[in-house]
Write a protein that holds these residues in place. Structure first.
Motif, PDB file in Angstrom:
ATOM      1  N   VAL A   1       0.859  -1.179   0.000  1.00  0.00           N
ATOM      2  CA  VAL A   1       0.000   0.000   0.000  1.00  0.00           C
ATOM      3  C   VAL A   1       0.900   1.235   0.000  1.00  0.00           C
ATOM      4  CG1 VAL A   1      -0.181   0.001   2.518  1.00  0.00           C
ATOM      5  CG2 VAL A   1      -1.898   1.206   1.153  1.00  0.00           C
ATOM      6  N   MET A   2       0.508   2.242  -0.753  1.00  0.00           N
ATOM      7  CA  MET A   2       1.252   3.497  -0.822  1.00  0.00           C
ATOM      8  C   MET A   2       0.571   4.528   0.072  1.00  0.00           C
ATOM      9  SD  MET A   2       1.814   5.877  -4.198  1.00  0.00           S
ATOM     10  CE  MET A   2       2.858   7.339  -4.183  1.00  0.00           C
ATOM     11  N   ILE A   3       1.343   5.234   0.865  1.00  0.00           N
ATOM     12  CA  ILE A   3       0.840   6.321   1.703  1.00  0.00           C
ATOM     13  C   ILE A   3       1.368   7.634   1.146  1.00  0.00           C
ATOM     14  CG2 ILE A   3       0.706   7.304   4.005  1.00  0.00           C
ATOM     15  CD1 ILE A   3      -0.641   4.607   3.828  1.00  0.00           C
ATOM     16  N   SER A   4       0.475   8.562   0.882  1.00  0.00           N
ATOM     17  CA  SER A   4       0.853   9.887   0.385  1.00  0.00           C
ATOM     18  C   SER A   4       0.616  10.908   1.487  1.00  0.00           C
ATOM     19  CB  SER A   4       0.023  10.241  -0.859  1.00  0.00           C
ATOM     20  OG  SER A   4       0.302  11.555  -1.291  1.00  0.00           O
ATOM     21  N   ASN A   5       1.655  11.431   2.070  1.00  0.00           N
ATOM     22  CA  ASN A   5       1.561  12.370   3.178  1.00  0.00           C
ATOM     23  C   ASN A   5       1.080  13.746   2.725  1.00  0.00           C
ATOM     24  OD1 ASN A   5       2.070  11.109   5.602  1.00  0.00           O
ATOM     25  ND2 ASN A   5       4.289  11.280   5.426  1.00  0.00           N
ATOM     26  N   PRO A   6       0.465  14.520   3.624  1.00  0.00           N
ATOM     27  CA  PRO A   6       0.191  14.192   5.031  1.00  0.00           C
ATOM     28  C   PRO A   6      -1.117  13.423   5.203  1.00  0.00           C
ATOM     29  CG  PRO A   6      -0.417  16.466   4.593  1.00  0.00           C
ATOM     30  CD  PRO A   6       0.178  15.939   3.307  1.00  0.00           C
ATOM     31  N   VAL A   7      -1.109  12.476   6.145  1.00  0.00           N
ATOM     32  CA  VAL A   7      -2.324  11.732   6.505  1.00  0.00           C
ATOM     33  C   VAL A   7      -2.348  11.570   8.022  1.00  0.00           C
ATOM     34  CG1 VAL A   7      -2.408  10.439   4.339  1.00  0.00           C
ATOM     35  CG2 VAL A   7      -1.195   9.474   6.310  1.00  0.00           C
ATOM     36  N   ASP A   8      -3.528  11.328   8.562  1.00  0.00           N
ATOM     37  CA  ASP A   8      -3.661  11.039   9.982  1.00  0.00           C
ATOM     38  C   ASP A   8      -3.174   9.624  10.275  1.00  0.00           C
ATOM     39  OD1 ASP A   8      -4.819  13.522  10.437  1.00  0.00           O
ATOM     40  OD2 ASP A   8      -6.869  12.758  10.125  1.00  0.00           O
ATOM     41  N   GLU A   9      -2.823   9.384  11.534  1.00  0.00           N
ATOM     42  CA  GLU A   9      -2.389   8.041  11.939  1.00  0.00           C
ATOM     43  C   GLU A   9      -3.431   6.981  11.613  1.00  0.00           C
ATOM     44  OE1 GLU A   9      -1.285   7.902  16.016  1.00  0.00           O
ATOM     45  OE2 GLU A   9       0.711   8.773  15.672  1.00  0.00           O
ATOM     46  N   SER A  10      -4.704   7.367  11.722  1.00  0.00           N
ATOM     47  CA  SER A  10      -5.777   6.400  11.475  1.00  0.00           C
ATOM     48  C   SER A  10      -5.742   5.873  10.049  1.00  0.00           C
ATOM     49  CB  SER A  10      -7.140   7.043  11.761  1.00  0.00           C
ATOM     50  OG  SER A  10      -7.356   8.162  10.908  1.00  0.00           O
ATOM     51  N   VAL A  11      -5.287   6.707   9.108  1.00  0.00           N
ATOM     52  CA  VAL A  11      -5.188   6.275   7.712  1.00  0.00           C
ATOM     53  C   VAL A  11      -4.134   5.173   7.590  1.00  0.00           C
ATOM     54  CG1 VAL A  11      -4.609   6.999   5.366  1.00  0.00           C
ATOM     55  CG2 VAL A  11      -5.965   8.501   6.836  1.00  0.00           C
ATOM     56  N   VAL A  12      -3.015   5.353   8.278  1.00  0.00           N
ATOM     57  CA  VAL A  12      -1.947   4.350   8.248  1.00  0.00           C
ATOM     58  C   VAL A  12      -2.425   3.045   8.877  1.00  0.00           C
ATOM     59  CG1 VAL A  12       0.401   3.803   8.998  1.00  0.00           C
ATOM     60  CG2 VAL A  12      -0.178   6.146   8.332  1.00  0.00           C
ATOM     61  N   VAL A  13      -3.080   3.146  10.017  1.00  0.00           N
ATOM     62  CA  VAL A  13      -3.561   1.943  10.703  1.00  0.00           C
ATOM     63  C   VAL A  13      -4.569   1.202   9.828  1.00  0.00           C
ATOM     64  CG1 VAL A  13      -4.826   1.094  12.708  1.00  0.00           C
ATOM     65  CG2 VAL A  13      -3.120   2.911  12.979  1.00  0.00           C
ATOM     66  N   ASP A  14      -5.488   1.931   9.222  1.00  0.00           N
ATOM     67  CA  ASP A  14      -6.478   1.289   8.349  1.00  0.00           C
ATOM     68  C   ASP A  14      -5.825   0.663   7.112  1.00  0.00           C
ATOM     69  OD1 ASP A  14      -8.477   2.046  10.076  1.00  0.00           O
ATOM     70  OD2 ASP A  14      -9.105   3.793   8.903  1.00  0.00           O
ATOM     71  N   ALA A  15      -4.765   1.310   6.617  1.00  0.00           N
ATOM     72  CA  ALA A  15      -4.120   0.839   5.390  1.00  0.00           C
ATOM     73  C   ALA A  15      -3.469  -0.522   5.570  1.00  0.00           C
ATOM     74  CB  ALA A  15      -3.077   1.856   4.920  1.00  0.00           C
ATOM     75  N   VAL A  16      -3.031  -0.838   6.790  1.00  0.00           N
ATOM     76  CA  VAL A  16      -2.342  -2.110   7.026  1.00  0.00           C
ATOM     77  C   VAL A  16      -3.256  -3.136   7.679  1.00  0.00           C
ATOM     78  CG1 VAL A  16      -0.106  -0.968   7.187  1.00  0.00           C
ATOM     79  CG2 VAL A  16      -1.422  -1.390   9.279  1.00  0.00           C
ATOM     80  N   ALA A  17      -4.551  -2.855   7.699  1.00  0.00           N
ATOM     81  CA  ALA A  17      -5.486  -3.752   8.386  1.00  0.00           C
ATOM     82  C   ALA A  17      -5.475  -5.155   7.788  1.00  0.00           C
ATOM     83  CB  ALA A  17      -6.897  -3.167   8.345  1.00  0.00           C
ATOM     84  N   ASP A  18      -5.220  -5.247   6.495  1.00  0.00           N
ATOM     85  CA  ASP A  18      -5.226  -6.563   5.834  1.00  0.00           C
ATOM     86  C   ASP A  18      -3.847  -7.210   5.786  1.00  0.00           C
ATOM     87  OD1 ASP A  18      -7.956  -6.410   5.343  1.00  0.00           O
ATOM     88  OD2 ASP A  18      -7.680  -5.402   3.420  1.00  0.00           O
ATOM     89  N   LEU A  19      -2.836  -6.549   6.346  1.00  0.00           N
ATOM     90  CA  LEU A  19      -1.486  -7.103   6.380  1.00  0.00           C
ATOM     91  C   LEU A  19      -1.188  -7.648   7.764  1.00  0.00           C
ATOM     92  CD1 LEU A  19       0.554  -4.349   4.457  1.00  0.00           C
ATOM     93  CD2 LEU A  19      -0.395  -6.473   3.550  1.00  0.00           C
ATOM     94  N   SER A  20      -0.321  -8.630   7.822  1.00  0.00           N
ATOM     95  CA  SER A  20       0.106  -9.185   9.103  1.00  0.00           C
ATOM     96  C   SER A  20       1.470  -8.622   9.461  1.00  0.00           C
ATOM     97  CB  SER A  20       0.179 -10.714   9.022  1.00  0.00           C
ATOM     98  OG  SER A  20      -1.096 -11.263   8.720  1.00  0.00           O
TER      99      SER A  20
END
Length: 288
Positions: free
Chosen positions: A103-122
């Motif tokens: 998943v690619m993260i394009s800053n700036p984003v809130d922490e919640s965006v990062v947490v949600d982005a990795v929800a399907d990853l272990s």
């Protein structure tokens, strides 16, 4: 004798000079950075027939290319395409070529965006700058807190207005994966190496970048590895490409690509490696 411009004077320059000279191609260093570049000098610039790879620094590369008016085997577009890790992963996945879950993260984003982005990853997951090379800035996060801690440092860097690329990649971690670099020239895989950490460095480490101490050992790549590397190069339309493959017990994926690949010693590639490279250089020169 065809004159080839090479913008690096490190390992690749030293290794390719003699084999290409034997094939009628004179390798010369073209310094494209850490110098003054005359933009309006009426004097004739150095003459080259063709260049190997467009300079990695895009600003200097544009000026040098315009002044010299030479074709590159890998031009600016190829360098830009390969450097964008997220773009490569998205393009290859869309073409049905296996890549790690990312998943690619394009800053700036809130922490919640990062947490949600990795929800399907272990966990653990790998965090890497989108456009850096040589393993610079790549980290492994074992849980959400450590991931957000790494992201804090990236946020600090991206906060500078002069930072052009404000993105990064979060990727699944493939434990115990074997790490290969396959070389593709004009559509055909011409061999490759496996990158391994020597025994003295292997304990507690997982990165296999040669620039971080790993060793590149020539291997006889399986047909499956060769075909996958060729598919990746064809999809990206890059004629001279290093394709990084990761292999686990049940998966083989393209991890990254490099349009400015370091050339290893000749015995680590197929016997016709330099014949094919020389042929591609001549073909590029003839297009001018």
């Amino acid at each position: 004798m065809l004159r080839l411009a090479v913008t690096t004077n490190a390992e690749t320059f030293d290794r390719i000079a003699e084999p290409l000279a034997d094939r009628g191609i004179e390798v010369e260093h073209l310094q494209a950075k850490e110098r003054a570049i005359q933009l309006t000098d009426p004097d004739a610039p150095p003459e080259f027939d063709v260049g190997l790879v467009s300079p990695g620094r895009l600003m200097e590369g544009a000026a040098v290319t315009a002044r010299l008016d030479i074709p590159w085997v890998n031009g600016r577009d190829a360098v830009l395409t390969s450097r964008n890790k997220s773009g490569v992963l998205a393009a290859l996945d869309a073409a049905g070529i296996p890549v790690p879950e990312s998943v690619m993260i394009s800053n700036p984003v809130d922490e919640s965006v990062v947490v949600d982005a990795v929800a399907d990853l272990s966990f653990p997951v790998v965090v890497k700058p989108n456009s850096a090379t040589r393993g610079v800035g790549v980290a492994k996060a074992s849980d959400t807190d450590s991931l957000l801690g790494i992201v804090d440092y990236l946020d600090l860097i991206h906060d500078f207005r002069a930072t052009g690329d404000k993105s990064y990649v979060i990727q699944e971690f493939l434990p115990d994966a074997r790490d290969y670099r396959a070389m593709v020239i004009d559509g055909d895989c011409v061999g490759g190496v496996e990158r391994r950490l020597p025994d003295g460095l292997a304990e507690g480490r997982w990165k296999h970048n040669v620039h971080r101490g790993a060793e590149a050992t020539g291997v006889d790549l399986h047909d499956s590895h060769r075909r996958l590397a060729e598919r990746a190069a064809a999809e990206l339309d890059i004629p001279y490409l290093g394709v990084d493959l990761l292999e686990t017990a049940d998966r083989l994926v393209v991890n990254e690509t490099n349009a400015r690949p370091t050339v290893d010693t000749a015995e680590k590639y197929d016997a016709d490696f330099y014949d094919r490279l020389a042929g591609l250089i001549r073909e590029t020169a003839d297009t001018e």
